[in-house]
Design a protein around this motif. Structure first.
Motif, PDB file in Angstrom:
ATOM      1  N   PHE A 200       1.067  -1.124  -0.060  1.00 35.24           N
ATOM      2  CA  PHE A 200      -0.030   0.273   0.370  1.00 35.24           C
ATOM      3  C   PHE A 200       0.753   1.158   0.170  1.00 35.24           C
ATOM      4  CE2 PHE A 200      -1.365   2.988   2.531  1.00 35.24           C
ATOM      5  CZ  PHE A 200      -2.303   3.609   2.107  1.00 35.24           C
ATOM      6  N   VAL A 201       1.194   0.898   1.543  1.00 33.82           N
ATOM      7  CA  VAL A 201       2.584   2.726   1.492  1.00 33.82           C
ATOM      8  C   VAL A 201       3.369   2.952  -0.601  1.00 33.82           C
ATOM      9  CG1 VAL A 201       4.345   3.510   1.565  1.00 33.82           C
ATOM     10  CG2 VAL A 201       2.931   1.735   3.424  1.00 33.82           C
ATOM     11  N   MET A 202       4.055   1.864  -1.614  1.00 33.60           N
ATOM     12  CA  MET A 202       5.085   1.619  -2.237  1.00 33.60           C
ATOM     13  C   MET A 202       3.370   2.957  -3.553  1.00 33.60           C
ATOM     14  SD  MET A 202       7.120  -1.538  -2.773  1.00 33.60           S
ATOM     15  CE  MET A 202       5.916  -2.307  -2.746  1.00 33.60           C
ATOM     16  N   GLU A 203       2.224   1.691  -3.101  1.00 35.25           N
ATOM     17  CA  GLU A 203       1.364   1.975  -4.603  1.00 35.25           C
ATOM     18  C   GLU A 203       0.635   3.085  -4.602  1.00 35.25           C
ATOM     19  OE1 GLU A 203      -0.454   1.273  -7.866  1.00 35.25           O
ATOM     20  OE2 GLU A 203       0.275  -0.322  -6.969  1.00 35.25           O
ATOM     21  N   LEU A 204       1.128   4.129  -2.611  1.00 36.48           N
ATOM     22  CA  LEU A 204       0.127   5.341  -2.246  1.00 36.48           C
ATOM     23  C   LEU A 204       1.262   6.462  -3.050  1.00 36.48           C
ATOM     24  CD1 LEU A 204      -1.513   7.281  -0.719  1.00 36.48           C
ATOM     25  CD2 LEU A 204      -0.083   7.184   0.751  1.00 36.48           C
ATOM     26  N   ARG A 205       2.276   5.713  -3.181  1.00 36.27           N
ATOM     27  CA  ARG A 205       3.622   6.885  -4.505  1.00 36.27           C
ATOM     28  C   ARG A 205       3.431   6.996  -5.338  1.00 36.27           C
ATOM     29  NH1 ARG A 205       7.335   4.366   0.528  1.00 36.27           N
ATOM     30  NH2 ARG A 205       7.962   5.564   1.675  1.00 36.27           N
ATOM     31  N   ARG A 206       3.016   5.527  -5.611  1.00 35.84           N
ATOM     32  CA  ARG A 206       2.694   5.895  -7.793  1.00 35.84           C
ATOM     33  C   ARG A 206       1.753   6.688  -7.229  1.00 35.84           C
ATOM     34  NH1 ARG A 206       3.695   0.141  -6.229  1.00 35.84           N
ATOM     35  NH2 ARG A 206       5.409  -1.003  -6.807  1.00 35.84           N
ATOM     36  N   GLU A 207       1.084   6.231  -6.470  1.00 38.27           N
ATOM     37  CA  GLU A 207      -0.658   7.371  -7.017  1.00 38.27           C
ATOM     38  C   GLU A 207      -0.226   8.732  -7.293  1.00 38.27           C
ATOM     39  OE1 GLU A 207      -4.901   7.585  -8.414  1.00 38.27           O
ATOM     40  OE2 GLU A 207      -3.203   6.319  -8.665  1.00 38.27           O
ATOM     41  N   ARG A 211      -0.747  11.699  -9.782  1.00 35.45           N
ATOM     42  CA  ARG A 211      -1.598  12.293 -10.302  1.00 35.45           C
ATOM     43  C   ARG A 211      -0.909  13.878 -10.571  1.00 35.45           C
ATOM     44  NH1 ARG A 211      -6.863  11.897  -7.635  1.00 35.45           N
ATOM     45  NH2 ARG A 211      -7.139   9.594  -7.036  1.00 35.45           N
ATOM     46  N   ILE A 212      -0.013  14.346 -10.205  1.00 32.72           N
ATOM     47  CA  ILE A 212       1.017  14.887  -9.775  1.00 32.72           C
ATOM     48  C   ILE A 212       1.682  15.354 -11.531  1.00 32.72           C
ATOM     49  CG2 ILE A 212       1.364  15.735  -7.503  1.00 32.72           C
ATOM     50  CD1 ILE A 212       4.523  14.848  -7.893  1.00 32.72           C
ATOM     51  N   GLY A 213       1.131  13.572 -12.548  1.00 30.90           N
ATOM     52  CA  GLY A 213       2.841  13.844 -13.334  1.00 30.90           C
ATOM     53  C   GLY A 213       4.036  13.432 -14.059  1.00 30.90           C
ATOM     54  N   VAL A 214       4.443  13.296 -12.573  1.00 30.64           N
ATOM     55  CA  VAL A 214       6.098  12.740 -12.709  1.00 30.64           C
ATOM     56  C   VAL A 214       6.859  11.335 -12.038  1.00 30.64           C
ATOM     57  CG1 VAL A 214       6.860  14.914 -11.942  1.00 30.64           C
ATOM     58  CG2 VAL A 214       5.982  12.772 -10.320  1.00 30.64           C
ATOM     59  N   PRO A 215       7.377  10.772 -13.228  1.00 33.91           N
ATOM     60  CA  PRO A 215       7.428   9.246 -13.004  1.00 33.91           C
ATOM     61  C   PRO A 215       7.908   9.001 -11.213  1.00 33.91           C
ATOM     62  CG  PRO A 215       8.742  10.587 -14.594  1.00 33.91           C
ATOM     63  CD  PRO A 215       8.386  11.475 -14.427  1.00 33.91           C
ATOM     64  N   ARG A 216       7.236   7.604 -11.286  1.00 39.65           N
ATOM     65  CA  ARG A 216       8.029   7.159  -9.681  1.00 39.65           C
ATOM     66  C   ARG A 216       9.207   7.460  -8.907  1.00 39.65           C
ATOM     67  NH1 ARG A 216       9.475   6.402  -5.879  1.00 39.65           N
ATOM     68  NH2 ARG A 216       8.967   4.243  -3.814  1.00 39.65           N
ATOM     69  N   GLU A 217      10.326   7.329  -9.764  1.00 40.46           N
ATOM     70  CA  GLU A 217      11.417   7.297  -9.073  1.00 40.46           C
ATOM     71  C   GLU A 217      11.580   8.771  -9.066  1.00 40.46           C
ATOM     72  OE1 GLU A 217      11.211   6.452 -13.675  1.00 40.46           O
ATOM     73  OE2 GLU A 217      10.401   5.739 -12.523  1.00 40.46           O
ATOM     74  N   CYS A 272      -7.438   5.926  -3.307  1.00 41.52           N
ATOM     75  CA  CYS A 272      -6.970   4.790  -4.741  1.00 41.52           C
ATOM     76  C   CYS A 272      -6.303   3.978  -4.351  1.00 41.52           C
ATOM     77  CB  CYS A 272      -7.330   5.824  -5.455  1.00 41.52           C
ATOM     78  SG  CYS A 272      -6.671   5.349  -7.453  1.00 41.52           S
ATOM     79  N   ALA A 273      -5.050   4.144  -3.611  1.00 40.93           N
ATOM     80  CA  ALA A 273      -4.541   3.581  -4.010  1.00 40.93           C
ATOM     81  C   ALA A 273      -4.520   2.558  -2.793  1.00 40.93           C
ATOM     82  CB  ALA A 273      -2.868   4.347  -2.780  1.00 40.93           C
ATOM     83  N   VAL A 274      -5.429   2.123  -1.814  1.00 42.81           N
ATOM     84  CA  VAL A 274      -5.280   1.378  -1.060  1.00 42.81           C
ATOM     85  C   VAL A 274      -6.416   0.204  -2.111  1.00 42.81           C
ATOM     86  CG1 VAL A 274      -7.684   0.038   0.558  1.00 42.81           C
ATOM     87  CG2 VAL A 274      -6.412   2.133   0.971  1.00 42.81           C
ATOM     88  N   GLY A 275      -6.935  -0.045  -3.380  1.00 44.25           N
ATOM     89  CA  GLY A 275      -8.428  -0.338  -4.031  1.00 44.25           C
ATOM     90  C   GLY A 275      -7.111  -0.998  -4.886  1.00 44.25           C
ATOM     91  N   LEU A 276      -6.058   0.012  -5.077  1.00 44.70           N
ATOM     92  CA  LEU A 276      -4.902  -1.396  -6.477  1.00 44.70           C
ATOM     93  C   LEU A 276      -3.822  -2.085  -5.340  1.00 44.70           C
ATOM     94  CD1 LEU A 276      -4.001   2.256  -8.515  1.00 44.70           C
ATOM     95  CD2 LEU A 276      -6.029   0.895  -9.063  1.00 44.70           C
ATOM     96  N   VAL A 277      -4.566  -2.349  -4.257  1.00 45.07           N
ATOM     97  CA  VAL A 277      -3.050  -2.963  -3.281  1.00 45.07           C
ATOM     98  C   VAL A 277      -3.634  -4.821  -3.476  1.00 45.07           C
ATOM     99  CG1 VAL A 277      -2.123  -3.755  -1.470  1.00 45.07           C
ATOM    100  CG2 VAL A 277      -2.227  -1.545  -2.272  1.00 45.07           C
ATOM    101  N   TRP A 278      -2.933  -5.703  -4.183  1.00 44.05           N
ATOM    102  CA  TRP A 278      -3.479  -7.229  -3.921  1.00 44.05           C
ATOM    103  C   TRP A 278      -1.908  -7.715  -3.860  1.00 44.05           C
ATOM    104  CZ3 TRP A 278      -1.833 -10.430  -7.578  1.00 44.05           C
ATOM    105  CH2 TRP A 278      -0.904 -10.491  -9.177  1.00 44.05           C
ATOM    106  N   LEU A 279      -2.256  -9.077  -3.672  1.00 48.42           N
ATOM    107  CA  LEU A 279      -0.961  -9.951  -3.654  1.00 48.42           C
ATOM    108  C   LEU A 279      -1.923 -11.871  -2.916  1.00 48.42           C
ATOM    109  CD1 LEU A 279       1.975  -9.936  -2.055  1.00 48.42           C
ATOM    110  CD2 LEU A 279       1.113 -10.023  -0.239  1.00 48.42           C
ATOM    111  N   PRO A 280      -1.028 -12.325  -4.544  1.00 49.60           N
ATOM    112  CA  PRO A 280      -1.108 -13.742  -4.096  1.00 49.60           C
ATOM    113  C   PRO A 280      -1.145 -14.524  -2.765  1.00 49.60           C
ATOM    114  CG  PRO A 280       0.628 -12.924  -5.345  1.00 49.60           C
ATOM    115  CD  PRO A 280       0.376 -11.820  -5.141  1.00 49.60           C
TER     116      PRO A 280
END
Length: 458
Positions: A200-207, A211-217, A272-280
């Motif tokens: 979730f923390v990683m996905e939140l950074r991506r989200e 939203r601000i239009g920059v690459p995750r890195e 939004c980030a919470v809904g994107l998190v999944w794990l097998p």
């Protein structure tokens, strides 16, 4: 005529305490117990310590415990209120100051952090079957799960419940039909909950980057995401996470956040980030393929920038997180110790639902595909093997720093008592573990300290 010996009618602990009171070293012994603040299970150390001049190395004072057979008693430091109420209060206070410092400043965190975007988020577990619950609306308690009386599950159990449960109803959290409840799924979710939070923390950074239009890195060059979170057990035995999430400038809490960083943007990104998190889940060949996610019930609320008049203030949030930091699985009806043997399951003082969770941990934990989860080791935690409270590195101070400050304060008091306040000194000790707990007479003194509301002598 010989007078009767009244001490023979006294309980063993009281008789031993009276005998100890006549000892010349009673005052010193008594102070050593009181100093622990009522700790329920102190650690015994044997060894010695010296106080030496930090410049010349001259030994100024030496110390060898004389009470309790040459043992030094120190507080256990357990965070769980069910294990040690005294030490858990200290832990709760430390957690409160740690969380609050990240909201309003203090403890070397700049005060301007209070103006940064912050939200209080609650992430829940998904459903694994209907359970008895307490529903309220407009101040009125509603029926648990209203259904037609004829509605039944595949096993013939009622699909609904029309009871208006009280707050202490033992049925709360129990499945309506244990045979329908997905215990394997619940245990596997527990075992992966820590990984879900990490994702979730990683996905939140991506989200946020999206939203601000920059690459995750490149997000770290624009802003820094910080958090402090705690896990709380629900009555159904599953954890959910309460977290403070904050946006800072790229250098951390001392740097102002960029202009685009708003509380509303952060709140929307969290949802939004919470809904994107999944794990097998592991063990698809045994229990079927499972995709683990957070539950759909998500609560994200802004935190007020002041502690006056607002519903959700910094102090309220810090107190809420600190409260749950001292609770464990026992708050959901589990036990506070590890289960060593399968035969122990037959005598556990737990409700049926909790026993089924523990039994599922034991069953899956004995199968090869689930060995990495160490489910038997964490069966007493109902499969959850993550930390109860964690924070990101730059959120605020650390528990270690708070404990060190307390230790330094005690050391200053001791130096002053020895007349060494103005002299540079160091303390060197050699100690080893020698047991735990109290004798009968010491237990009585500790209990009286707890009843009197005493705390650690720091």
């Amino acid at each position: 005529m010989t007078q009767p010996d009244d001490s023979k009618a006294l309980p063993p602990g009281v008789a031993a305490l009276l005998a100890r009171a006549a000892d010349p070293g009673f005052e010193s012994w008594h102070r050593g117990i009181v100093r622990l603040g009522g700790c329920t299970n102190p650690v015994h150390l044997v060894g010695s310590a010296i106080v030496a001049d930090a410049v010349t190395g001259e030994v100024l004072r030496s110390y060898v415990p004389e009470d309790d057979g040459g043992r030094l008693l120190v507080a256990c430091g357990n965070r769980r209120a069910a294990v040690c109420p005294t030490c858990s209060r200290v832990y709760r206070a430390d957690t409160y100051h740690l969380v609050r410092a990240g909201l309003v400043g203090g403890k070397e965190v700049p005060a301007q952090v209070g103006g940064h975007p912050r939200v209080f988020a609650t992430l829940t577990a998904p459903g694994f079957g209907p359970v008895h619950t307490r529903r309220e609306k407009d101040g009125q308690v509603r029926a648990c799960r209203p259904r037609k009386a004829s509605d039944c599950c595949a096993h013939g159990a009622p699909a609904g419940c029309h009871v208006r449960h009280g707050e202490d109803d033992p049925r709360l959290g129990e499945p309506l039909c244990p045979r329908c409840y997905d215990y394997a799924g619940a245990v596997l979710w527990q075992a992966h909950a820590g990984q879900l939070w990490h994702r979730f923390v990683m996905e939140l950074r991506r989200e946020l980057a999206r939203r601000i239009g920059v690459p995750r890195e490149e997000f770290g060059e624009a802003a820094r995401l910080s958090y402090a979170k705690v896990a709380e057990y629900q009555r159904r035995g599953l954890v959910h996470f309460h977290a403070v999430v904050r946006l800072d400038g790229p250098e951390g809490p001392g740097a102002p956040p960029p202009g685009w960083a708003t509380t509303d943007l952060l709140a929307r990104a969290v949802r939004c980030a919470v809904g994107l998190v999944w794990l097998p889940a592991l063990g698809a060949d045994v229990v079927g393929r499972r995709v683990l996610r957070f539950g759909t019930q998500i609560d994200v609320r802004p935190i007020s920038s002041s502690d006056t008049g607002e519903r959700l203030t910094s102090a309220a949030v810090a107190g809420y997180i600190a409260k749950y930091a001292t609770k464990g699985a026992e708050s959901a009806g589990a036990v506070d110790r590890r289960i060593r043997h399968a035969r122990d399951l037959a005598t556990l003082p737990v409700r049926d639902h909790t026993l089924r969770m523990i039994g599922t941990c034991w069953w899956l934990g004995g199968l090869v595909p689930f060995e990495p989860l160490r489910l038997r080791q964490w069966a007493h935690m109902l499969g959850y093997r993550g930390h109860f409270s964690t924070k990101s590195r730059r959120y605020s101070t650390t528990l270690t720093a708070l404990r060190q400050a307390r230790a330094e304060h005690r050391a200053e008091q001791q130096r002053a008592a020895l007349g060494l306040a103005d002299r540079p000194v160091i303390t060197v000790g050699q100690w080893r573990y020698a047991g735990r707990g109290y004798g009968p007479e010491a237990a009585l003194v500790a209990a009286s300290v707890r009843e009197g509301g005493g705390g650690h002598g720091a």
